[in-house]
Motif scaffolding. Structure first.
Motif, mmCIF file in Angstrom:
data_model
loop_
_atom_site.group_PDB
_atom_site.id
_atom_site.type_symbol
_atom_site.label_atom_id
_atom_site.label_comp_id
_atom_site.label_asym_id
_atom_site.label_seq_id
_atom_site.Cartn_x
_atom_site.Cartn_y
_atom_site.Cartn_z
ATOM 1 N N TYR A 25 28.714 7.738 3.440
ATOM 2 C CA TYR A 25 29.699 8.760 3.564
ATOM 3 C C TYR A 25 29.431 10.130 3.850
ATOM 4 O O TYR A 25 29.676 10.811 4.911
ATOM 5 C CB TYR A 25 30.627 8.998 2.280
ATOM 6 N N ALA A 26 28.244 10.758 3.358
ATOM 7 C CA ALA A 26 27.749 11.890 3.682
ATOM 8 C C ALA A 26 26.718 11.734 4.763
ATOM 9 O O ALA A 26 26.043 11.140 4.721
ATOM 10 C CB ALA A 26 27.012 12.644 2.438
ATOM 11 N N THR A 72 39.127 23.260 2.895
ATOM 12 C CA THR A 72 39.465 22.430 4.182
ATOM 13 C C THR A 72 38.998 22.767 5.510
ATOM 14 O O THR A 72 38.505 23.635 5.962
ATOM 15 C CB THR A 72 41.144 22.523 4.449
ATOM 16 N N CYS A 73 38.305 21.482 6.164
ATOM 17 C CA CYS A 73 37.647 21.748 7.347
ATOM 18 C C CYS A 73 38.295 20.719 8.482
ATOM 19 O O CYS A 73 38.710 19.740 8.212
ATOM 20 C CB CYS A 73 36.080 21.090 7.510
ATOM 21 N N LEU A 120 37.745 18.810 1.344
ATOM 22 C CA LEU A 120 36.459 18.526 0.579
ATOM 23 C C LEU A 120 36.477 19.265 -0.647
ATOM 24 O O LEU A 120 36.825 20.317 -0.877
ATOM 25 C CB LEU A 120 35.431 19.084 1.358
ATOM 26 N N ARG A 121 35.647 18.686 -1.723
ATOM 27 C CA ARG A 121 35.698 19.349 -3.176
ATOM 28 C C ARG A 121 34.164 19.498 -3.298
ATOM 29 O O ARG A 121 33.395 18.642 -3.281
ATOM 30 C CB ARG A 121 36.257 18.517 -4.321
ATOM 31 N N VAL A 129 29.015 21.149 0.015
ATOM 32 C CA VAL A 129 29.574 19.931 0.427
ATOM 33 C C VAL A 129 29.246 20.134 1.900
ATOM 34 O O VAL A 129 29.645 21.073 2.591
ATOM 35 C CB VAL A 129 31.161 19.767 0.111
ATOM 36 N N CYS A 165 30.742 18.458 5.446
ATOM 37 C CA CYS A 165 31.929 17.669 6.259
ATOM 38 C C CYS A 165 31.282 16.459 6.872
ATOM 39 O O CYS A 165 30.420 16.497 7.537
ATOM 40 C CB CYS A 165 32.529 18.500 7.085
#
Length: 74
Positions: free
Chosen positions: A9-10, A31-32, A46-47, A53, A55
């Protein structure tokens, strides 16, 4: 958040290729949208769990500012 389970995911940073944008924020939820308007990507919330973190679309890294992020909520 970097993916500790390596599920893919990342994004994995690649030196010289991955953008090194680091944006200091004061909230754990960001938010991105890629920042390119129509040339960006879909908006994603994103948290920040620990300190930063990344994107999954554009590899921008959001870093929690010193002393920030003690917000609580839902």
């Amino acid at each position: 958040m970097r993916d500790p389970n390596m599920t893919g995911y990342a994004p994995q940073p690649i030196a010289g290729i991955t953008p090194s944008d680091q944006i200091a924020v004061t909230s754990r939820v960001v938010t991105c949208d890629g920042g390119g308007g129509a040339l960006g990507h879909p908006a994603v919330a994103l948290r920040i769990e620990a300190h930063s973190v990344t994107c999954p679309y554009c590899s921008r890294t959001f870093v929690l500012a010193e002393g920030a992020g003690d917000d609580t909520g839902h």
